[in-house]
Design an enzyme around this catalytic site. Structure first.
Site, mmCIF file in Angstrom:
data_model
loop_
_atom_site.group_PDB
_atom_site.id
_atom_site.type_symbol
_atom_site.label_atom_id
_atom_site.label_comp_id
_atom_site.label_asym_id
_atom_site.label_seq_id
_atom_site.Cartn_x
_atom_site.Cartn_y
_atom_site.Cartn_z
ATOM 1 C CG HIS A 103 -0.355 0.390 2.457
ATOM 2 N ND1 HIS A 103 -0.159 -0.508 3.415
ATOM 3 C CD2 HIS A 103 -0.245 1.774 3.000
ATOM 4 C CE1 HIS A 103 0.353 0.318 4.644
ATOM 5 N NE2 HIS A 103 0.334 1.594 4.331
ATOM 6 C CG ASP A 128 -0.251 -3.898 2.565
ATOM 7 O OD1 ASP A 128 0.292 -3.251 1.521
ATOM 8 O OD2 ASP A 128 -0.894 -3.139 3.743
ATOM 9 C CB SER A 166 3.046 2.169 6.358
ATOM 10 O OG SER A 166 1.566 1.966 6.860
ATOM 11 N N GLY A 167 4.866 -0.520 6.227
ATOM 12 C CA GLY A 167 6.056 -1.393 5.519
ATOM 13 C C GLY A 167 7.014 -1.567 6.172
HETATM 14 C C1 4AZ Z 1 -0.930 3.839 8.233
HETATM 15 O O1 4AZ Z 1 -1.796 4.493 8.113
HETATM 16 C C2 4AZ Z 1 -1.226 2.996 9.689
HETATM 17 N N1 4AZ Z 1 -2.162 1.277 14.311
HETATM 18 C C3 4AZ Z 1 -0.146 1.978 10.072
HETATM 19 C C4 4AZ Z 1 -0.456 1.142 11.196
HETATM 20 C C5 4AZ Z 1 -1.441 1.245 11.774
HETATM 21 C C6 4AZ Z 1 -2.607 2.142 11.429
HETATM 22 C C7 4AZ Z 1 -2.148 2.957 10.274
HETATM 23 C C8 4AZ Z 1 -1.767 0.521 12.890
HETATM 24 O O2 4AZ Z 1 0.176 3.502 7.854
#
Ligand code: 4AZ
Length: 472
Positions: free
Chosen positions: A276, A326, A420-421
Site C-alpha cells: 500500500h 499487503d 507502514s511497510g
Molecule cells: C498507516 O496508516 C497505519 N495502528 C499504520 C499502522 C496502523 C494504522 C495505520 C496500526 O500507515
C-alpha cells in the site's frame, strides 16, 4: 508509533533534542479523526522532509528526468497511448520486456509466458520470467535446505554428501543472495531425500535426484547470510527511542525526498515493505526513480548515503480494499554491505500468540500529530491470535490468514501512520525474525484495535519466489 504505559517511558518531547528545532512539515497530512477510516489506511502516508531536502529533491529530479528521457525512447512525446500499444504488441508476441517497463505499468502486468509443456521444478526454465522454477527451494527448521523436484512432488531435505561451498554459493545465488554464509550438517529423520548429482547444473532442483536414504542420514542446513543479530543489544530502558544499531535492518523509504514508508532489509539487495506504499492509482509511486532508501539510521536528521530502487514488485493479489497480501519487494541498485538484515522465518516457523515482539518506525508518535518522528521509535507488542483479532469487538472478521495482529488490546502500544511497510520482528534462538510488515489498523493505539501486519510466514513462498525471479 504509539506508546502509552503506566510505568511511563520518557515523553517524545523529553527525548527530543531541545536545542534542535524540528523542520517544518509543509506537506504533512494531519492524522485527524476524519482520516482514521476504520479498516483502511489513509494514503499516502505522512511525509517527513529529509534535512537535506533541497539537495535530495534536486538529485531525484535528475533521476526522474533521466528516467523519463529513457521512457521517451519507448514512447516519444506522444507518450502513454503509444506505450499502451507497445505493451499490447509485446504481450501478443510473447516478448519478454525489460522489468522496469513492466513495473511502470503496475501490478498484474508481469505476464509470465510459459511453454505448453511447462513442468515445475525440473530445472528447466519454461516460463519467460521463470515462475515454473522459482518455488522449488525452501528452508525448514534449523535452516534445513528442502528442495522440490518435479519427480518428487514434495519438498525433501538434501543429503550432505557431496555438498561444497561452490554448491552452497550457487544455491544462495539462485535464491537472490550474493553468496552463502554458513553450512551445517543435520541429523535427519526423514524417510525420503534428494541426493546431489555429480554435476551442478544451474539450479539445485536440477542437480538432485530422489533417494530413500542419505549416508548417515546427514542433510544440509544452509544460511545465505548472517541475519537478525544487531551489533548493539542494549536499549533505552522503558523508552521508545531506538538505540543506534539496535534495529539495523530498518529502512526509511523516501518518496521524492520525504519519508513515506518503512521497510526491512532481508538480503543485501532486497527490502520488504508494504504494497500500500505504492498506490496503484498514482503512477508516480510506481516509478522506482522516485524512491530513495536509507538503511540502518536512527535519525532523519542524519541520513547515510542512499540506495536507489531498481525495481518495485507488488504482490499480484494485493487487495487495496481489504489489505490482503499487503507486501512488496524492492530490489536495490547496489548491494548493502556491513548492515545486518533481519532473518526471514523458515517454513513452518511459528511465533505463538503472546510472543514478545517489537515494531519500529519513523511514523507519527501520537494521533493528531502532524509529523512523523525524526527519531526511530520502538515499541514492544504482543502477537494476538487470529480468532481473537477477528472477534466482533475487535476487527469482526476482517483479519485474513495472511495478516497478523500485534499490539495490546488495552491500547497504547501500536504502530501508526508512516510506520507502514516497516518491521515487526520476534526473537528466536538469539536472532530477530521478520514476522510482520506494518500494514493497517483502525486508528493507532486504540483499545481493541491493535495493529495489523502482513503475515510474513504466510507470504514466504511469494518472497522467496520473487527474490529468485529478481535476483541481482
Ligand atoms: C498507516 O496508516 C497505519 N495502528 C499504520 C499502522 C496502523 C494504522 C495505520 C496500526 O500507515
Amino acid at each position: 508509533m504509539e506508546y502509552r504505559q503506566t510505568d511511563a517511558p520518557p515523553s517524545y518531547d523529553s527525548v527530543m533534542n531541545q536545542n534542535t528545532s524540528p523542520p517544518s512539515y509543509p506537506s504533512l497530512q494531519v492524522l485527524s479523526a476524519t482520516q482514521i477510516q476504520p479498516y483502511y489506511i489513509p494514503q499516502p502516508t505522512p511525509q517527513i522532509p529529509a534535512p537535506c531536502v533541497v539537495e535530495t529533491i534536486s538529485t531525484q529530479r535528475r533521476h526522474v528526468l533521466s528516467y523519463k528521457s529513457k521512457r521517451c525512447c519507448y514512447g516519444g512525446s506522444g507518450g502513454s497511448a503509444f506505450v499502451v500499444v507497445l505493451l499490447i504488441i509485446a504481450v501478443g508476441l510473447g516478448v519478454h520486456y525489460g522489468s522496469s517497463l513492466w513495473t511502470l505499468s503496475g501490478k498484474d502486468k508481469e505476464t509470465d509466458i510459459c511453454t505448453p509443456s511447462s513442468v515445475n521444478c525440473d530445472g528447466k526454465r519454461d516460463c519467460s520470467r521463470g515462475s515454473d522454477e522459482s518455488r522449488c527451494v525452501r528452508f525448514g527448521t534449523a535452516n534445513e535446505l528442502q528442495v522440490m523436484t518435479s519427480k518428487a512432488g514434495s519438498f525433501l531435505p538434501v543429503c550432505a554428501q557431496g555438498w561444497s561451498k561452490s554448491i552452497a554459493d550457487q544455491t544462495c545465488q539462485q535464491l537472490g543472495f550474493r553468496q552463502s554464509y554458513a553450512v551445517d550438517v543435520l541429523q535427519s529423520s526423514s524417510s525420503a531425500f534428494q541426493s546431489l548429482n555429480s554435476r551442478f547444473s544451474n539450479t539445485i532442483q536440477g542437480s538432485v535426484n530422489i533417494s530413500s536414504s542419505c549416508p548417515l542420514q546427514q542433510t544440509v542446513s544452509l544460511w545465505c547470510c548472517d541475519c537478525g543479530r544487531p551489533p548493539v543489544s542494549t536499549r533505552i530502558i522503558g523508552g521508545a527511542v531506538a538505540a543506534e544499531g539496535q534495529w539495523p535492518w530498518q529502512a526509511s523509504l523516501h518518496f521524492r525526498g520525504y519519508h513515506t514508508c518503512g521497510g526491512t532489509l532481508v538480503a543485501p539487495d532486497f527490502i520488504i515493505t508494504a504494497a500500500h506504499c505504492f498506490p496503484q492509482e498514482i503512477s508516480d509511486y510506481l516509478l522506482p526513480s522516485n524512491w530513495q532508501v536509507y538503511i540502518g539510521m536512527v535519525s532523519q536528521l542524519k541520513l547515510p548515503s542512499s540506495y536507489n530502487v531498481k525495481k518495485i514488485t507488488i504482490h499480484e493479489n494485493y487487495d487495496p480494499d481489504t489489505k490482503n497480501n499487503d507486501i512488496a519487494l524492492l530490489i536495490l541498485n547496489r548491494p548493502v554491505s556491513n548492515i545486518q538484515p533481519a532473518c526471514l522465518p523458515v517454513f513452518g516457523q511459528t511465533f505463538s500468540p503472546g510472543s514478545k515482539c517489537w515494531t519500529t518506525g519513523f511514523g507519527v508518535t501520537s494521533k493528531g500529530s502532524d509529523s512523523g518522528s525524526i527519531f526511530l521509535m520502538e515499541v514492544a507488542v504482543d502477537l494476538i491470535d487470529l480468532a481473537v483479532c477477528n472477534k466482533p469487538t475487535v476487527y469482526n472478521g476482517l483479519i485474513t490468514e495472511t495478516m497478523q495482529c500485534a499490539g495490546d488490546l488495552m491500547g497504547g502500544k501500536d504502530s501508526c501512520q508512516g510506520d507502514s511497510g516497516g518491521p515487526l520482528v520476534c526473537k528466536a534462538d538469539d536472532r530477530w525474525y521478520l514476522t510482520g510488515v506494518t500494514s493497517w489498523g483502525d486508528g493507532c493505539g486504540k483499545k481493541n484495535h491493535p495493529g495489523v501486519y502482513s503475515n510474513v510466514g504466510r507470504l514466504l513462498t511469494w518472497i522467496h519466489g520473487k527474490m529468485q525471479q529478481e535476483r541481482p
